[in-house]
Structures are given as structure tokens and as C-alpha cells.
Design an enzyme around this catalytic site. Structure first.
Site, short mmCIF file in Angstrom:
data_model
loop_
_atom_site.label_atom_id
_atom_site.label_comp_id
_atom_site.label_asym_id
_atom_site.label_seq_id
_atom_site.Cartn_x
_atom_site.Cartn_y
_atom_site.Cartn_z
N LYS A 80 0.85 -1.20 0.00
CA LYS A 80 0.00 0.00 0.00
C LYS A 80 0.88 1.25 0.00
O LYS A 80 1.92 1.28 0.67
CB LYS A 80 -0.90 -0.04 1.24
N SER A 155 -9.71 1.93 2.78
CA SER A 155 -8.81 2.65 1.90
C SER A 155 -7.82 1.77 1.14
O SER A 155 -7.26 2.21 0.14
CB SER A 155 -8.04 3.70 2.70
N SER A 179 -9.93 -0.45 6.91
CA SER A 179 -9.31 -0.31 5.59
C SER A 179 -8.65 -1.56 5.01
O SER A 179 -8.33 -1.58 3.84
CB SER A 179 -8.28 0.81 5.60
N1 GLN Z 1 -13.11 4.03 6.02
C1 GLN Z 1 -12.56 4.47 7.27
C2 GLN Z 1 -12.22 5.93 7.20
O1 GLN Z 1 -12.53 6.53 6.25
C3 GLN Z 1 -11.41 3.63 7.66
C4 GLN Z 1 -10.15 4.02 7.02
C5 GLN Z 1 -9.00 3.18 7.44
O2 GLN Z 1 -9.14 2.15 8.09
N2 GLN Z 1 -7.83 3.68 7.14
O3 GLN Z 1 -11.64 6.48 8.09
#
Ligand code: GLN
Length: 488
Positions: A80, A155, A179
Site C-alpha cells: 500500500k 482505503s 481499511s
Molecule cells: N473508512 C474508514 C475511514 O474513512 C477507515 C479508514 C481506514 O481504516 N484507514 O476512516
């Protein structure tokens, strides 16, 4: 005929060790696959082709010489784009880090390299890992390989898509509120968020430091277990990393679930949940009963507050972590002339950050500001403890918790971009674990009537990764859902 790119890491490792496949052949096969499908999927921010080939050749030479190598040496991994990998870009999908090439490796990257894994590229994400769809990437969204009009989740959407599109053998992501697990569910792959502190965060660009955790995103549970084994462990560079020995996850992977007690949290039957998700969840419970486990209803009474608490604590920590991007010490500076230094900061940050990141910085600054700190931030921390206590109480009577990964199958691109609150609700089943610091694994659970992936999630007490792998592995021993691939 099976192409090398279709192999799991476990399978590839066997082939590499018995010399029926070389790492160079494996890397070439994966690069060819990337060339074929990447224009449709856009999972990668950058593909590291030449260096990967060079590393593969080196591994092949060493193997030929009889050097002692990690069994997985020579297997490619997609990273990532919020992990520091020396001499490659690390954009976090943000304009502000467009020109950033880290001068050092993240601890997990170093551990991967020590094991001989080969970084094949950096994968797309929502800017600074803030989002649930990769639509917040400054460099274009990733498409869901099952339906290119839909999002892959976020994400870590690029990592998830790269796995199911067979553009890599292994991948790795970070999970602050879901994410790793939400994109795993949306793309039909296996993803684990380990216990907070199980994996070092050193060299992971910080979003919310008390919630962030790194974990494997793979084609099956066995690969996730093997990859966690490589990356887990205490690190003097991360004082929150846990000083406990790392179990041999692969040896402990028996798949035996007889006598296991599984909790079904009644609060997770939320209003508005897609009925096919609910049905899949019930079927998973029946599956485990058929394998000799016992399912009992449990209560996690503070579940309904998790999203609100997550978006207060997460944004508060983000506003503080992102303060460093000022165009001086960190981050791209806007073009001058400037009236003064404040003007320079303002212009650099206004240009450098996308709208979701700005929203989070403002929300976080607000909940931390004098006068609102007690009402929002402090109160959120208290409720966080209640959520943690809920799980602790539950794990006095059950071994694991079984629940859905997401309230819906993957949604259409653009469907939620105008409604941040709708987007935030994607995390309702995943964020509670980050607040409690607990491990969770998502595996492919089935498909909707439209052919869209549905994930199931297993949650365990702190440091119960082995148990979670085991329970999840049982499902994959008896079904082939995780082996299905989209046609691209
Ligand atoms: N979707 C969640 C957010 O927008 C989680 C993001 C993540 O785990 N980095 O914060």
C-alpha cells in the site's frame, strides 16, 4: 493451465523450492498480468518492474547456490502506498506527498525484504487512508475487478483489487477503521487486522496512531497466516508494538473448530442492512455449527456509538498527525510569492490536501478545541472504553465473534461521494475492533444475487490471531468461494 500469477504464496513457495518455477518466471508472469489488466483496474500507483526482476534473479542465483532462504523468498508482494519503501515514491495518494521518496524502509518492509519477498509495486488508496472506496485518491480511483463500475472498497482498495485481479501473489495494507477488511469483503479476498501493536507501525504514514494497524491481504487464510508471521513482532522503533513472541501461525493452522463457542452479536443486525448480507451471515453460522462449533447470541450494547466515536478520535488524531505537512519540513510547497509564512502554509495545505482530508482535519481540530474537548474528545474516549468492555465481557463466554464485514456489497462509483456520512457508515462492523484494539479477519463469504462479493468477519480477543486464522481456515477447507475469480 495454471499461470504462475494465479498461485497462492504457499503454492508458489512449493514450486520455487522444488525448482519447478523460478522467481524470475513468477515475477515475469505477474508483470505480464499487470500489463493485461491494470488499465482496467488501476490498482497500482507505481509498478516496480526492473528492480523486482533484478531481485528475482538474485534470489534465483542464491537458491541455485544452495543458500538458506526463507521458504517464501522470491514471491512478489504489493505494498500500500502509505508504507515507506526506500527509493520508491510514497504518495499516500496525496498531492502533498507527490514528490516524496522515503529515505528508509518501514519495519514491515524491511522484514519482507529480509524474508526475500519482492515488492512489485505501491498500491492505490484513499488519500492518507481516509475513505472506504479509493475514490478519495488524488491520482484516480481503483475499480472493483468484479464489476468495474463499482468501488473496490477502501482505503486499501488497490491492495485488495491487485490480489483478486491476480496482479500480485501477496499484498499488505493498513487498517484504522476497516481499511483492510472492508476492501477484502468488497473484492472477495482474505484480510486481517491484527491486534493493535502486533505489527510495528514504524514507517507507516500515520493517520490515527491509536487505531492504525498493518496486516496481510491475501488470496487465502494460509497466506495471511504466513505473511503475518513474517511481519509481526516487537520493534524498538515503535513503542506501541507488543513484546510477545510471534506464534508459528502456519503450524497452528489445523482448521479444527470442534467445541468452539461462536458469539453472534445481536446489535449487528442493524436497520438498513442488505438482506443478502444478513442471510450470508446466518448461513456462515450454520456452516460452523455443522463443523462442530456452537453459536450463541451475545450482546455488544455500545455498538451503535462506534461510528461516532471512531470519527471523533480518528479525526482528532489525524488533525494532529497531518499538522507536519506544512510545505517546509514535510510536503510539497505551493508556488510563491507569499505574503508571509502563514500564507505559505495556507496555500501549500489548501492545494496539497483533497477535500476529505480537509474535512477530517477540520473535524479533528474542532473536537480537540478548547471548549469542545470535554464534550467531544474526552467523552468519545470514555465511550471507547465501554466498547472495549463490551468485547471483554463477550469473550468471557465465547471464543470468537462472527459478524458481517460490511452492511452492503460493493457500491457503485460515485454513489456515496456526495454524502460523507453514508460513506462513513461502511465502517459500522469494522471500526469497533480498532477502537478496542482487537484482531479481526475477513474472508470471502459468498456472492449476492447480482454476483457481488459478500464478506464475513471473525473477531477474537487480543493476540488470538492464531485462533482466528484457524476458524477462517476451516471455512476455506470446506468451500471454494475464495478460489473464484472475476473475468477481466
Ligand atoms: N473508512 C474508514 C475511514 O474513512 C477507515 C479508514 C481506514 O481504516 N484507514 O476512516
Amino acid at each position: 493451465m495454471t499461470e504462475p500469477y494465479q498461485l497462492t504464496a504457499w503454492e508458489a513457495a512449493q514450486a520455487l523450492q522444488n525448482r519447478s518455477l523460478s522467481s524470475s518466471e513468477l515475477i515475469s508472469s505477474v508483470l505480464r498480468r499487470i500489463g493485461e489488466v491494470e488499465p482496467k483496474v488501476h490498482a497500482f500507483q507505481v509498478v516496480i518492474a526492473d528492480k523486482a526482476k533484478e531481485m528475482a534473479k538474485e534470489i534465483d542465483d542464491r537458491r541455485a547456490r544452495g543458500d538458506s532462504l526463507h521458504p517464501w523468498a522470491g514471491v512478489p508482494i504489493a505494498v500500500k502506498d502509505n508504507f515507506c519503501l526506500k527509493d520508491a515514491p510514497c504518495t499516500c495518494s496525496s498531492r502533498i506527498l507527490e514528490n516524496f521518496n522515503p529515505p528508509y524502509h518501514a519495519t514491515v518492509v524491511q522484514k519482507m525484504l529480509d524474508a526475500g519477498l519482492i515488492p512489485i509495486g505501491k498500491t492505490n488508496l484513499d488519500e492518507f487512508a481516509m475513505g472506504s472506496s479509493t475514490e478519495n485518491s488524488a491520482f484516480g480511483m481503483t475499480r472493483n475487478p468484479w464489476d468495474l463500475d463499482r468501488v473496490p472498497g477502501g482505503s486499501s482498495g488497490g491492495s485488495a483489487a491487485s490480489i483478486i485481479a491476480d496482479e500480485t501473489v501477496l499484498s499488505i495494507g493498513s487498517d484504522t477503521g476497516g481499511s483492510i477488511r472492508q476492501p477484502a469483503a468488497f473484492c472477495s479476498i482474505t484480510g486481517m487486522k491484527p491486534t493493535y501493536g502486533r505489527v510495528s507501525r514504524y514507517g507507516l504514514v500515520a493517520f490515527a496512531s491509536s487505531l492504525d494497524q498493518i496486516g496481510p491481504m491475501t488470496k487465502d487464510v494460509r497466506d495471511a497466516a504466513g505473511l503475518l508471521q513474517i511481519i509481526a513482532g516487537h520493534d524498538p522503533h515503535d513503542s506501541t508494538s507488543i513484546a510477545q513472541p510471534v506464534p508459528d501461525y502456519l503450524t497452528e493452522l489445523t482448521g479444527d473448530v470442534r467445541g468452539l463457542k461462536i458469539g453472534i452479536p445481536k446489535e449487528y443486525s442493524i436497520e438498513g442492512m442488505n438482506p443478502e448480507i444478513e442471510k450470508n451471515w446466518r448461513e456462515a453460522a450454520l456452516f460452523y455449527e455443522g463443523q462442530g462449533a456452537e453459536c450463541v447470541e451475545i450482546s455488544l450494547p455500545h455498538t451503535e456509538y462506534a461510528i461516532a466515536v471512531y470519527y471523533m478520535i480518528g479525526t482528532a488524531e489525524a488533525s494532529s498527525n497531518l499538522a507536519r505537512y506544512d510545505g517546509v519540513v514535510y510536503g510539497r510547497r505551493a508556488e510563491g510569492p507569499f505574503e508571509n509564512i502563514v500564507d505559505m502554509y495556507r496555500k501549500s495545505r489548501s492545494e496539497g490536501f483533497g477535500s476529505e482530508v480537509k474535512r477530517r482535519i477540520m473535524l479533528g481540530t474542532y473536537v480537540l478545541s478548547a471548549g469542545y474537548f470535554d464534550a467531544y474528545y474526552r467523552r468519545a474516549q470514555r465511550v471507547r472504553t465501554l466498547i472495549k468492555n463490551d468485547f471483554e465481557a463477550a469473550f468471557k463466554t465465547v471464543d470468537v465473534v462472527l459478524c458481517p464485514a460490511t452492511p452492503s456489497p460493493p457500491f457503485k462509483a460515485g454513489e456515496k461521494t456526495d454524502d460523507p456520512l453514508e460513506m462513513y457508515l461502511s465502517d459500522v462492523f469494522t471500526a469497533p475492533l480498532n477502537l478496542a484494539g482487537l484482531p479481526g479477519i475477513v474472508i470471502p463469504g459468498g456472492f449476492s444475487s447480482e454476483g457481488l462479493p459478500i464478506g464475513i468477519q471473525l473477531i477474537g480477543p487480543a493476540l488470538s490471531e492464531s485462533r482466528l486464522f484457524n476458524v477462517a481456515h476451516r471455512f476455506q477447507m470446506e468451500t471454494d468461494i475464495h478460489k473464484r475469480r472475476p473475468t477481466l
